[in-house]
Scaffold this motif. Structure first.
Motif, PDB file in Angstrom:
ATOM      1  N   ARG A   1       0.814  -1.216   0.000  1.00 48.60           N
ATOM      2  CA  ARG A   1       0.000   0.000   0.000  1.00 48.60           C
ATOM      3  C   ARG A   1       0.847   1.264   0.000  1.00 48.60           C
ATOM      4  O   ARG A   1       0.563   2.235   0.717  1.00 48.60           O
TER       5      ARG A   1
ATOM      6  N   LYS B   1      -1.023   4.468  -0.526  1.00 43.25           N
ATOM      7  CA  LYS B   1      -2.043   4.898   0.447  1.00 43.25           C
ATOM      8  C   LYS B   1      -1.444   5.981   1.336  1.00 43.25           C
ATOM      9  O   LYS B   1      -0.220   6.091   1.478  1.00 43.25           O
ATOM     10  N   SER B   2      -2.334   6.715   1.990  1.00 46.05           N
ATOM     11  CA  SER B   2      -1.857   7.794   2.859  1.00 46.05           C
ATOM     12  C   SER B   2      -1.047   7.240   4.033  1.00 46.05           C
ATOM     13  O   SER B   2      -1.435   6.244   4.664  1.00 46.05           O
TER      14      SER B   2
ATOM     15  N   SER C   1      -2.720   6.639   7.379  1.00 47.66           N
ATOM     16  CA  SER C   1      -3.567   5.477   7.659  1.00 47.66           C
ATOM     17  C   SER C   1      -2.823   4.402   8.444  1.00 47.66           C
ATOM     18  O   SER C   1      -3.393   3.383   8.803  1.00 47.66           O
TER      19      SER C   1
END
Ligand SMILES: Nc1ncnc2c1ncn2[C@@H]1O[C@H](COP(=O)(O)OP(=O)(O)OP(=O)(O)O)[C@@H](O)[C@H]1O
Ligand SMILES: [Mg+2]
Lengths: 218, 255
Positions: free
Chosen positions: B144, B147-148, B151
């Protein structure tokens, strides 16, 4: 936080003092049993060794619990680790006292009257050394520890002197081989006890300086 | 101190004032190359101030005045003409609270290298991967990367921040209480990570956790109201401190 820790250290000191008292008494009783041919007293010394073992375990368990819960550093760490090491010597002292008591049960030392007096003198010096060794630890008294280490020389001299007299007795056929060997073992045990007292004093030095037998071990 | 250890940063008679507040008093300290140096001491004693002064993070604070010398590989970092951006690339910093940028994990790591002019996807990909591996977080985030970063868990975020710090290939990493907001497992991961980091970098860490200092650091400096009271090998300082104030502090007898 520090309050409960200090309380634990005081408890440790108190238990070391109590164990010190037990082993001093064991040595004294073993020698009395020997001189007075008191088998009952001797058996008591042998039997009581169990309590010294219990005390050793109790002190070890306190030390381990302090290490686990307080994660001691600096003086505290040195104190706890020194206590953990010196109880082993204390326990060995009691073993040696019990060994003397056991010999006294089987040995007939009535033939050794004048040697018995010297053994008594030697045992008194040894008991003083043990007592001072434990005191020097609980009171952090380096001077007393050093004096006690020096006193070992006197005990060694007494050992040699008594040993030579026993050898002479054998030469003169003034006592049986059994008795001579028993007497020699008793003074040897006393001499070993003094060595353990010296070990304790060396742990006092470690506590003060981090040095054990002139080596920086922490 | 020890013979064959080279010195990465040396401070000479460092004094720091926040206005009237004399926050650092005559600090002389040699930080050893490829070692972990821990700074300990009660709140407000100047640990963070000292750490920040090592990469000139105090420069922008109004009323802050510094005297003395900070030598990085023998060169004074406070003389005019020193490029502070370059300096902070050589001396990176990780803070107490994980502070990833509000962007993807990938961009967090690639940010520094991009600022320093590194272009090309393949090259950046490699830096991102290597940095995440170096910070022992790659396996947990490799699926990921886009992804941020926000998170992630706190412990993961902190390792992302460490990855971000090492992505620009610094020489020194400064950490101010890097695990104080983390659980024991994440803390352990970061501590293990520090042990591998010191093979490549010189690490200085502020910590309130005495056991942590004992576990991970090679050297420890004890600060007290702006003074550096004692500086020694960690084992020495925690087993036989020379100064009574150090002894009182580390054994909890303080005050
Ligand atoms: N930006 C600032 N402006 C003015 N004074 C400051 C500033 N930052 C810190 N100080 C003061 O400098 C002194 C040292 O603070 P510093 O933050 O370095 O302490 P610390 O040892 O890191 O404490 P802590 O363990 O609480 O983080 C304190 O008296 C503090 O109030
Ligand atoms: Mg701080």
């Amino acid at each position: 936080m520090r309050n409960s820790f200090d309380h634990k250290l005081i408890q440790l000191n108190n238990d070391l003092i109590r164990m010190g008292g037990m082993i001093e008494e064991a040595i004294a009783s073993a020698i009395t049993a020997l001189r007075e041919n008191d088998a009952e007293l001797a058996r008591k010394v042998v039997k009581n060794d169990r309590f010294v073992d219990d005390e050793e375990k109790n002190i070890e368990s306190q030390c381990l619990s302090i290490i686990l819960r307080e994660q001691p550093v600096a003086r505290d760490l040195r104190k706890v680790s020194a206590a953990l090491k010196m109880v082993t010597d204390m326990e060995r002292i009691a073993d040696n006292a019990a060994d003397i008591a056991e010999i006294s049960i089987i040995a007939d030392v009535s033939a050794l009257m004048h040697i018995l007096n010297e053994i008594k003198t030697m045992s008194e010096k040894v008991i003083t050394m043990v007592s001072h060794a434990v005191d020097s630890f609980v009171n952090t008294d380096m001077q007393l520890a050093n004096d006690t280490i020096k006193a070992d020389d006197e005990v060694d001299e007494l050992f040699i002197s008594i040993r030579n007299k026993i050898v002479q007795l054998i030469k003169d056929e003034a006592c049986s081989g059994d008795v001579a060997v028993d007497a020699l073992m008793i003074v040897k045990y006393l001499e070993r006890i003094a060595d353990h007292a010296v070990n304790i004093c060396e742990w006092v030095e470690f506590f003060e300086t981090g040095e054990y037998k002139n080596t920086q071990i922490i | 101190m020890s013979e064959n250890e080279s010195i990465k940063i040396s401070t000479k008679n460092v004094n720091l004032y926040y206005g009237e507040n004399h926050a650092l008093k005559d600090i002389n300290l040699d930080i050893k190359t490829n070692k972990i140096t821990a700074f300990i001491g009660p709140s407000g004693c100047g640990k963070s101030t000292f750490l920040k002064s090592l990469n000139r993070m105090n420069d922008l604070i109004p009323g802050c005045r510094i005297t003395g010398q900070f030598l990085l590989d023998g060169e004074d970092i406070y003389v005019p003409g020193v490029d502070t951006n370059l300096l902070r690339r050589r001396i990176g910093m990780v803070f107490q609270k994980p502070n990833p940028f509000p962007m993807s994990i990938y961009d967090n790591i690639a940010y520094g290298p991009r600022v320093h002019g590194i272009k090309g996807k393949a090259k950046l990909d490699r830096i991102v991967e290597e940095s995440l591996i170096g910070a022992a977080v790659f396996d947990e985030v490799k699926d990921r990367l886009h992804k941020s970063a926000l998170s992630l868990s706190g412990g993961q975020q902190q390792r992302i921040c460490i990855a971000r710090a090492i992505a620009v290939q610094p020489e020194v990493i400064l950490m101010d209480e890097p695990t104080s907001a983390l659980d024991p497992v994440s803390t352990l991961k970061i501590e293990e990570l520090m042990n591998t980091l010191k093979e490549k970098y010189t690490v200085a860490i502020v910590t309130h956790n005495m056991q942590q200092a004992t576990r991970i650091s090679d050297y420890t400096a004890f600060f007290l109201v702006g003074e550096m009271v004692e500086y020694a090998k960690t084992e020495e300082l925690f087993s036989r401190p020379q100064d009574k104030r150090t002894e009182d502090y580390i054994t909890g007898r303080f005050g």
